[in-house]
Write a protein that holds these residues in place. Structure first.
Motif, PDB file in Angstrom:
ATOM      1  N   GLY A 155       0.818  -1.205   0.000  1.00 33.37           N
ATOM      2  CA  GLY A 155       0.000   0.000   0.000  1.00 33.37           C
ATOM      3  C   GLY A 155       0.851   1.254   0.000  1.00 33.37           C
ATOM      4  O   GLY A 155       2.077   1.214   0.165  1.00 33.37           O
ATOM      5  N   ALA A 156       0.182   2.393  -0.183  1.00 35.04           N
ATOM      6  CA  ALA A 156       0.897   3.665  -0.110  1.00 35.04           C
ATOM      7  C   ALA A 156       1.413   3.926   1.298  1.00 35.04           C
ATOM      8  O   ALA A 156       2.426   4.610   1.477  1.00 35.04           O
ATOM      9  CB  ALA A 156      -0.019   4.803  -0.556  1.00 35.04           C
ATOM     10  N   VAL A 200      -2.313   9.100  -4.310  1.00 31.64           N
ATOM     11  CA  VAL A 200      -3.220   7.948  -4.347  1.00 31.64           C
ATOM     12  C   VAL A 200      -4.585   8.290  -4.934  1.00 31.64           C
ATOM     13  O   VAL A 200      -5.298   7.398  -5.406  1.00 31.64           O
ATOM     14  CB  VAL A 200      -3.389   7.295  -2.959  1.00 31.64           C
ATOM     15  CG1 VAL A 200      -2.070   6.753  -2.449  1.00 31.64           C
ATOM     16  CG2 VAL A 200      -4.015   8.245  -1.962  1.00 31.64           C
ATOM     17  N   SER A 241      -1.225   4.064  -5.318  1.00 36.49           N
ATOM     18  CA  SER A 241      -1.668   2.722  -4.956  1.00 36.49           C
ATOM     19  C   SER A 241      -2.896   2.336  -5.747  1.00 36.49           C
ATOM     20  O   SER A 241      -3.523   3.162  -6.410  1.00 36.49           O
ATOM     21  CB  SER A 241      -1.971   2.640  -3.452  1.00 36.49           C
ATOM     22  OG  SER A 241      -3.222   3.227  -3.161  1.00 36.49           O
ATOM     23  N   LYS A 290      -3.924  -3.918  -0.385  1.00 40.88           N
ATOM     24  CA  LYS A 290      -2.703  -3.209   0.024  1.00 40.88           C
ATOM     25  C   LYS A 290      -1.573  -3.360  -0.999  1.00 40.88           C
ATOM     26  O   LYS A 290      -0.504  -3.900  -0.738  1.00 40.88           O
ATOM     27  CB  LYS A 290      -2.239  -3.686   1.400  1.00 40.88           C
ATOM     28  CG  LYS A 290      -3.210  -3.371   2.531  1.00 40.88           C
ATOM     29  CD  LYS A 290      -3.423  -1.871   2.708  1.00 40.88           C
ATOM     30  CE  LYS A 290      -2.203  -1.168   3.259  1.00 40.88           C
ATOM     31  NZ  LYS A 290      -2.441   0.279   3.418  1.00 40.88           N
ATOM     32  N   GLY A 306       0.655  -0.912  -3.288  1.00 45.56           N
ATOM     33  CA  GLY A 306       1.068   0.452  -3.610  1.00 45.56           C
ATOM     34  C   GLY A 306       2.379   0.429  -4.364  1.00 45.56           C
ATOM     35  O   GLY A 306       2.945  -0.643  -4.630  1.00 45.56           O
ATOM     36  N   TRP A 307       2.874   1.617  -4.710  1.00 43.25           N
ATOM     37  CA  TRP A 307       4.131   1.665  -5.446  1.00 43.25           C
ATOM     38  C   TRP A 307       4.805   3.026  -5.332  1.00 43.25           C
ATOM     39  O   TRP A 307       4.183   4.037  -5.006  1.00 43.25           O
ATOM     40  CB  TRP A 307       3.923   1.324  -6.914  1.00 43.25           C
ATOM     41  CG  TRP A 307       2.855   2.098  -7.621  1.00 43.25           C
ATOM     42  CD1 TRP A 307       2.953   3.335  -8.188  1.00 43.25           C
ATOM     43  CD2 TRP A 307       1.496   1.666  -7.839  1.00 43.25           C
ATOM     44  NE1 TRP A 307       1.754   3.711  -8.749  1.00 43.25           N
ATOM     45  CE2 TRP A 307       0.838   2.703  -8.550  1.00 43.25           C
ATOM     46  CE3 TRP A 307       0.784   0.508  -7.515  1.00 43.25           C
ATOM     47  CZ2 TRP A 307      -0.492   2.606  -8.932  1.00 43.25           C
ATOM     48  CZ3 TRP A 307      -0.551   0.416  -7.894  1.00 43.25           C
ATOM     49  CH2 TRP A 307      -1.172   1.455  -8.595  1.00 43.25           C
TER      50      TRP A 307
END
Length: 390
Positions: free
Chosen positions: A100-101, A205, A233, A244, A246-247
């Motif tokens: 997740g973010a 996000v 995310s 969950k 994100g990147w």
């Protein structure tokens, strides 16, 4: 107490149970409509859910995926940045998949900050920002966004930069106010970052939840590519918040730094879901356009209902939250208002003061989430009207 000191690390003093957990539990206990925590009450696209099931059955990601993320997802993230923003990122060296973010923010703060560093962030800010900055031993310096526009005062921003300032932490579209930074504001912030040689971390996000204006990544501006960590995310865009995924996208040097911290947090996560999110990012433009149109209609529905109930409503340009002022209702303490709201109206909201260091600045504001089914929003609006409209 042991050894004469509190058990909790002093950096986390004051970071107890989050307001989201408290209010969601209150919603369950009272049977109220939960417009507090920002999660949808329906799942995202069926074909993407089936993609996750298919990955599970095919054995994709059931064991540890690669530390940086599965190649299919890193390629899809790179394609997404190119498709929507004309930004090239090498999927092998400039993309990092996170839990997740939230983990992306934590890993970035732990990687880039040292004790004594200062971080300027827009206030109100998402509560994990404060906790992550604290865990890194750094100091947060809030730049308060003020009603009704919640736009940053750029002269004030310049005045807050000191020799200890290491990083600017941006969030656009902005939670909880729904403000979307304009091209002029982004250009001015980028110029300050270059002038003072600052790092920039930007939480994007809600990038696809923009109803007025356009989302513009600051990393595209001159001098920003080598100093910006962009975070996003899948949860908000595809309505699978529990996955969950994100990147981070950034230069190879910045991604290497963030990965150095991230590998000692979760190491890896969400293996099968990574394959599904890779497919989600490649959905046609019609999906993204439909998502915006649907949420814009829900924003307008709840905004109208809140106004009819007597709230002052600050209609958001992005995100899926509405900030309101409760003073027209004869109230001034958002925290006590939200704790009494389930009994008074059968609705749960979040007091904005939890997003402020300057609690008094956020005291009269309350946030409602509109990422719920239309009939749920209509019911909530009617409950609020009956409770407060005269």
């Amino acid at each position: 107490m042991t050894q004469g000191r509190p058990l909790l690390n002093r950096r986390l003093d004051g970071f107890g149970t989050t307001i989201f957990a408290e209010m969601s539990a209150l919603a369950v206990r009272t049977g109220s409509i939960n417009l507090g925590q920002g999660f949808p009450d329906t799942d995202g696209p069926e074909e993407i859910r089936e993609a996750a099931v298919r990955a599970l059955r095919e054995g994709k990601g059931n064991q540890y995926p690669p530390g940086p993320g599965v190649p299919e997802l890193r390629a899809a993230i790179s394609e997404h940045q190119q498709r929507f923003y004309d930004l090239p990122f090498d999927p092998d060296t400039e993309v990092l998949v996170t839990a997740g973010a939230t983990e992306a923010i934590a890993a970035t703060m732990l990687a880039l900050l040292e004790p004594g560093d200062e971080v300027i962030a827009f206030e109100p800010f998402y509560d994990s920002y404060a906790a992550c900055i604290a865990m890194a031993g750094a100091k947060r310096v809030p730049l308060t966004l003020r009603a009704p526009s919640f736009r940053p005062d750029l002269d004030e921003l310049r005045s807050k930069i000191t020799p200890q300032t290491r990083l600017l932490l941006l969030n656009t579209p902005h939670n909880p106010t729904g403000m979307v930074l304009s091209a002029e504001e982004l250009n001015a912030i980028a110029a300050l970052a270059v002038e003072y040689d600052l790092l920039v971390v930007t939480d994007e996000v809600y990038e696809h939840l923009v109803f007025e204006g356009t989302h513009r990544p600051i990393t595209a501006l001159p001098g920003m590519r080598e100093r910006t960590v962009s975070i996003s995310s899948a949860g908000k865009t595809f309505s699978f918040t529990g996955w969950k995924v994100g990147w981070v996208t950034a230069s190879a040097e910045l991604v290497t730094a963030v990965r150095s911290a991230k590998q000692f947090l979760t190491y890896v996560s969400a293996g099968p879901f990574q394959y599904a999110v890779a497919e989600a990012l490649r959905l046609p433009d019609s999906y993204y356009e439909g998502l915006r149109a649907e949420l814009r209609a829900k924003r307008d529905l709840l905004s109208g209902g809140l106004a009819a109930a007597g709230f002052e409503v600050y209609r958001p340009a992005g995100t899926y939250f509405i900030t309101t002022d409760i003073r027209p209702l004869g109230e001034s303490d958002g925290a006590s208002f939200c704790r009494s709201l389930p009994q008074r109206a059968g609705v749960v909201a979040i007091p904005n003061a939890v997003f402020y260091d300057h609690k008094e600045a956020g005291a009269p504001y309350v946030r409602f989430a509109f990422c719920k089914r239309t009939e749920v929003l209509a019911d909530a609006a009617e409950r609020l009207r009956k409770a407060f409209a005269h």
